[in-house]
Design an enzyme around this catalytic site. Structure first.
Site, PDB file in Angstrom:
ATOM      1  N   GLY A  15       0.744  -1.244   0.000  1.00 48.90           N
ATOM      2  CA  GLY A  15       0.000   0.000   0.000  1.00 48.90           C
ATOM      3  C   GLY A  15       0.775   1.296   0.000  1.00 48.90           C
ATOM      4  N   SER A  21       1.504   8.323   2.565  1.00 48.33           N
ATOM      5  CA  SER A  21       0.974   7.003   2.895  1.00 48.33           C
ATOM      6  C   SER A  21       1.485   6.510   4.239  1.00 48.33           C
ATOM      7  CB  SER A  21       1.365   5.975   1.834  1.00 48.33           C
ATOM      8  OG  SER A  21       0.993   6.379   0.541  1.00 48.33           O
ATOM      9  N   ILE A  22       0.586   5.940   5.030  1.00 49.73           N
ATOM     10  CA  ILE A  22       1.023   5.308   6.278  1.00 49.73           C
ATOM     11  C   ILE A  22       1.983   4.163   5.963  1.00 49.73           C
ATOM     12  CG2 ILE A  22       0.253   3.956   8.263  1.00 49.73           C
ATOM     13  CD1 ILE A  22      -2.307   5.626   8.259  1.00 49.73           C
ATOM     14  N   ILE A  95      -4.461  -1.318   2.566  1.00 52.04           N
ATOM     15  CA  ILE A  95      -5.154  -1.294   1.277  1.00 52.04           C
ATOM     16  C   ILE A  95      -6.607  -0.911   1.511  1.00 52.04           C
ATOM     17  CG2 ILE A  95      -5.840  -2.646  -0.743  1.00 52.04           C
ATOM     18  CD1 ILE A  95      -3.529  -4.584  -0.047  1.00 52.04           C
ATOM     19  N   TYR A 150     -10.290   1.557  10.957  1.00 45.52           N
ATOM     20  CA  TYR A 150     -10.797   2.871  11.366  1.00 45.52           C
ATOM     21  C   TYR A 150     -12.029   2.667  12.233  1.00 45.52           C
ATOM     22  CZ  TYR A 150     -12.465   7.692  11.094  1.00 45.52           C
ATOM     23  OH  TYR A 150     -12.903   8.947  11.407  1.00 45.52           O
ATOM     24  N   TYR A 160     -18.320   8.283   5.589  1.00 43.32           N
ATOM     25  CA  TYR A 160     -17.366   7.191   5.418  1.00 43.32           C
ATOM     26  C   TYR A 160     -17.938   6.070   4.557  1.00 43.32           C
ATOM     27  CZ  TYR A 160     -13.082   4.714   6.557  1.00 43.32           C
ATOM     28  OH  TYR A 160     -11.867   4.088   6.472  1.00 43.32           O
ATOM     29  N   LYS A 167     -14.311  -2.049   6.698  1.00 38.29           N
ATOM     30  CA  LYS A 167     -13.443  -2.086   7.871  1.00 38.29           C
ATOM     31  C   LYS A 167     -13.981  -3.069   8.917  1.00 38.29           C
ATOM     32  CE  LYS A 167     -10.315   0.874   6.570  1.00 38.29           C
ATOM     33  NZ  LYS A 167      -8.975   0.386   6.157  1.00 38.29           N
TER      34      LYS A 167
END
EC number: 1.3.1.9
Length: 279
Positions: A15, A21-22, A95, A150, A160, A167
């Protein structure tokens, strides 16, 4: 400051796209802590991102793969183990994408083909990664897998959209596969529920700027940054967390435990009259 927490470990990171990007931040921190890393993203993402620059910086390679495609994943895992000369010690699944969000479709007007893609890309891909690794016995005993989640998996957050469902599924997969992987091979599987973070993907959520501000005002410690998340992921990859598995862990400055903060209430009170008819 580096502590050699991952010295000698080898990891696969999904990702990373650009410096926001994290996953990018995790890859850099893993390298700083002594790990060897392989990077992966879709071919399309690689064309639009700058991940090759990251690979050069951390002495890594980039292997294109669509995480929803089993053949791509099998090729990726084979090439990753070939690169490492053995099994993988840690994996990051970062992702997520919703065509409905990108197209501005609201939750009461979803395109169901888009919805299926949201679930496949953002959650089922996690199962596919785990199952592919399971069948190939690709993860070291005592290894660690982390997926980014999240709080919308537990609570309704306006805008969202169907990513919330994705999630929730992602976290369920971590628990279900975490039991099997832990019992049979000693592998830990956890999810990290991160603060809203200014990434390329996060910016596509409706009202993201307002959400970012609200969560920051609500959180006693403020929002956790991408680097904060990376630091936390490093601890989960390390041997310091050998008995933590099947958990969804909040890295959100305390937001998940709050009802209302003084800072958020002050803003609410100032705008109460002009917004009294808001739904």
């Amino acid at each position: 400051m580096a502590y050699n927490l991952l010295k000698g470990k080898k990891g696969l990171i999904f990702g990373a796209l650009n410096e926001k990007s994290i996953a990018w931040q995790v890859a850099e921190r893993a390298y700083e802590e002594g790990a060897e890393v392989v990077l992966s993203n879709t071919s399309v993402a690689l064309r639009f991102g700058t991940v090759n620059e990251l690979a050069e910086r951390i002495n890594s390679i980039v292997i294109p793969a669509d995480a929803t495609n089993i053949q791509d994943l099998e090729n990726l895992i084979d090439k990753t183990m070939e690169r490492f000369g053995g099994k993988i010690d840690f994996i990051l699944h970062s992702i997520g994408m919703s065509p409905n969000v990108r197209k501005g479709r609201t939750y009461d007007d979803l395109d169901y083909d888009f919805f299926h893609k949201t679930l496949d890309i953002s959650a089922i891909s996690f199962h596919k990664v785990l199952q592919t690794c399971w069948k190939k016995d690709a993860i070291t005993h005592g290894g660690s897998v982390v997926a980014l989640s999240y709080i919308a998996a537990q609570r309704t957050l306006y805008g969202y959209n169907d990513m919330a469902d994705a999630k929730a599924l992602l976290e369920s997969i971590a628990r279900s596969f975490g039991y099997i992987y832990g019992r049979e091979r000693g592998v830990r599987i956890n999810t990290v529920s991160q603060s809203p973070t200014e990434t390329t993907a996060g910016g596509g959520v409706m009202g993201f700027d307002a959400l970012l501000d609200f969560s920051n005002r609500m959180s006693p410690l403020g929002n956790a940054s991408a680097l904060d998340c990376a630091d936390f992921c490093i601890t989960l990859f390390s041997d310091l967390t050998r008995k933590i598995t099947m958990q969804n862990i909040y890295n959100d400055g305390g937001f998940s435990s709050m009802g209302m903060s003084n800072r958020a209430m002050a803003v609410y009170n100032r705008n109460l009259e002009e917004c009294k008819d808001c739904k």
